[in-house]
Scaffold this motif. Structure first.
Motif, short mmCIF file in Angstrom:
data_model
loop_
_atom_site.label_atom_id
_atom_site.label_comp_id
_atom_site.label_asym_id
_atom_site.label_seq_id
_atom_site.Cartn_x
_atom_site.Cartn_y
_atom_site.Cartn_z
N UNK A 263 0.81 -1.22 0.00
CA UNK A 263 0.00 0.00 0.00
C UNK A 263 0.84 1.27 0.00
N UNK A 264 2.17 1.10 -0.19
CA UNK A 264 3.05 2.26 -0.27
C UNK A 264 3.42 2.86 1.07
N UNK A 265 3.32 2.07 2.15
CA UNK A 265 3.63 2.56 3.48
C UNK A 265 4.72 1.70 4.11
N UNK A 266 5.53 2.32 4.94
CA UNK A 266 6.55 1.59 5.71
C UNK A 266 6.14 1.66 7.18
N UNK A 267 5.81 0.50 7.75
CA UNK A 267 5.38 0.44 9.15
C UNK A 267 6.62 0.32 10.03
N UNK A 268 7.10 1.45 10.53
CA UNK A 268 8.32 1.48 11.35
C UNK A 268 8.13 0.66 12.62
N UNK A 269 6.96 0.80 13.25
CA UNK A 269 6.73 0.09 14.50
C UNK A 269 6.79 -1.42 14.31
N UNK A 270 6.17 -1.91 13.24
CA UNK A 270 6.18 -3.35 13.03
C UNK A 270 7.55 -3.85 12.60
N UNK A 271 8.32 -3.02 11.90
CA UNK A 271 9.70 -3.40 11.57
C UNK A 271 10.52 -3.57 12.85
N UNK A 272 10.41 -2.61 13.77
CA UNK A 272 11.12 -2.72 15.05
C UNK A 272 10.59 -3.89 15.87
N UNK A 273 9.27 -4.11 15.82
CA UNK A 273 8.68 -5.23 16.55
C UNK A 273 9.20 -6.56 15.99
N UNK A 274 9.38 -6.64 14.67
CA UNK A 274 9.93 -7.85 14.06
C UNK A 274 11.36 -8.11 14.51
N UNK A 275 12.16 -7.04 14.58
CA UNK A 275 13.54 -7.18 15.07
C UNK A 275 13.54 -7.65 16.52
N UNK A 276 12.67 -7.04 17.34
CA UNK A 276 12.59 -7.43 18.76
C UNK A 276 12.13 -8.88 18.90
N UNK A 277 11.18 -9.31 18.05
CA UNK A 277 10.69 -10.69 18.12
C UNK A 277 11.80 -11.68 17.77
N UNK A 278 12.60 -11.35 16.78
CA UNK A 278 13.73 -12.22 16.41
C UNK A 278 14.78 -12.25 17.51
N UNK A 279 15.07 -11.10 18.11
CA UNK A 279 16.10 -11.05 19.15
C UNK A 279 15.68 -11.82 20.40
N UNK A 280 14.42 -11.64 20.83
CA UNK A 280 14.00 -12.31 22.06
C UNK A 280 13.94 -13.82 21.88
N UNK A 281 13.83 -14.30 20.65
CA UNK A 281 13.89 -15.74 20.40
C UNK A 281 15.33 -16.21 20.24
N UNK A 282 16.17 -15.35 19.62
CA UNK A 282 17.55 -15.74 19.34
C UNK A 282 18.40 -15.76 20.60
N UNK A 283 18.16 -14.83 21.54
CA UNK A 283 19.03 -14.72 22.72
C UNK A 283 19.07 -16.01 23.55
N UNK A 284 17.93 -16.58 24.01
CA UNK A 284 18.03 -17.82 24.80
C UNK A 284 18.56 -18.99 23.99
#
Length: 311
Positions: A263-284
């Motif tokens: 739709x021509x939009x960049x969802x900054x919040x969801x991009x950061x949320x995706x990074x956080x989701x990957x990190x919280x799974x990767x760390x343990x």
């Protein structure tokens, strides 16, 4: 979470899958909060005991020589650096979820015109049957509730991931102490006493020194086993939930980002949320791999010590 389930049903019913997937992502994330809280409340004494043990380890290692103290303190410094980095990142993501709606609300209050047809922003999408969630006082109530939930999420994941990080990295550095002990287990001992009679005074003194060194290695091992067992019992259910649902949440976050890009939009919040989701799974997962590899290193150091002195 009940409201999010209603929103998911609404999105699927009207075939608004972007709305449904976004709500499902938030449902998964919010579900981890009660899991973590229940596990901690039930096992508070275990967490207290392991913190006391870690403090005793710190004091004991600091009383040893530089050979032990230097790598241990470097490990402790790394723990605090990583924990502060995680704390800043999670607070940044959570802060944006609060600041962006407030900035949008401030813009609408000061600069928006009547014909712009704007809707007051919320952190999470809302829908109510036979009512408008964006009218007063519904909007104000939901804004406070969602801001509170964001605070609970930040507090939960900051402390939860930090605790795992601190405990597991602490005992990762303790395993370095085991490797060092294996490398010096026969250091300074007179090997010729092995040819002396069993009850000879020199042989008995040497044997006592060797026994003390072996006992220290055994204590290190037992403390590591106890810590891993405690982490498994306390954080086992949240970790199972985390691993089971995170992969699904990450896929849905990626779908949501792709949907907005179409739709021509960049969802900054969801991009950061995706990074956080990957990190919280990767760390343990990464910490578990590090401890497994360090366990193998400890075994290799033991066999190398035996091979070296058997020659």
């Amino acid at each position: 979470m009940t409201l999010e389930e209603i929103f998911i049903w609404r999105g699927v019913t009207v075939k608004d899958y972007s709305f449904a997937t976004e709500c499902f992502c938030y449902w998964v994330i919010l579900g981890c909060i009660p899991m973590v809280y229940v596990s901690i409340v039930v096992n508070t004494n275990k967490i207290y005991d392991i913190v006391v043990t870690m403090n005793e380890d710190f004091i004991y290692v600091c009383s040893l020589g530089d050979r032990y103290r230097k790598p241990f303190l470097e490990g402790q410094l790394l723990i605090w650096q990583l924990c502060y980095a995680w704390f800043i990142f999670v607070c940044f993501v959570g802060g944006l979820y609060v600041i962006i709606p407030l900035v949008g609300l401030l813009y609408q209050s000061l600069f928006a015109t009547i014909d712009e047809n704007t809707v007051r922003p919320l952190q999470f999408p809302m829908w109510l049957p036979n009512d408008d969630p964006y009218r007063t006082p519904n909007y104000e109530i939901f804004l406070v509730i969602e801001s509170t939930l964001i605070f609970c999420f930040v507090q939960t994941f900051c402390v939860y991931i930090y605790t795992l990080l601190h405990i597991l990295l602490h005992y990762y550095t303790i395993m370095n102490m085991i490797i060092i002990d294996f490398s010096v287990i026969f250091e300074g001992l007179d090997e010729s006493v092995a040819l002396l009679p069993r009850h000879d005074q020199r042989r008995r003194e040497t044997q006592l020194i060797l026994n003390a060194r072996i006992a220290k290695i055994v204590r290190w091992h037992l403390s590591v086993f106890k810590a891993v067992s405690t982490v498994s019992s306390v954080y086992g259910p949240p970790l199972v939930y985390q691993v089971s649902f995170s992969s699904l949440a990450i896929c849905l976050i990626a779908y949501q980002i792709a949907e907005k890009l179409d739709n021509g939009k960049v969802d900054i919040l969801f991009c950061l949320l995706g990074i956080a989701a990957c990190l919280q799974l990767w760390i343990p997962c990464h910490l578990g791999t590090m401890i497994r590899n360090k366990t193998m290193s400890s075994a290799y150091s033991y066999f190398n010590m035996l091979r070296q002195y058997s020659k």
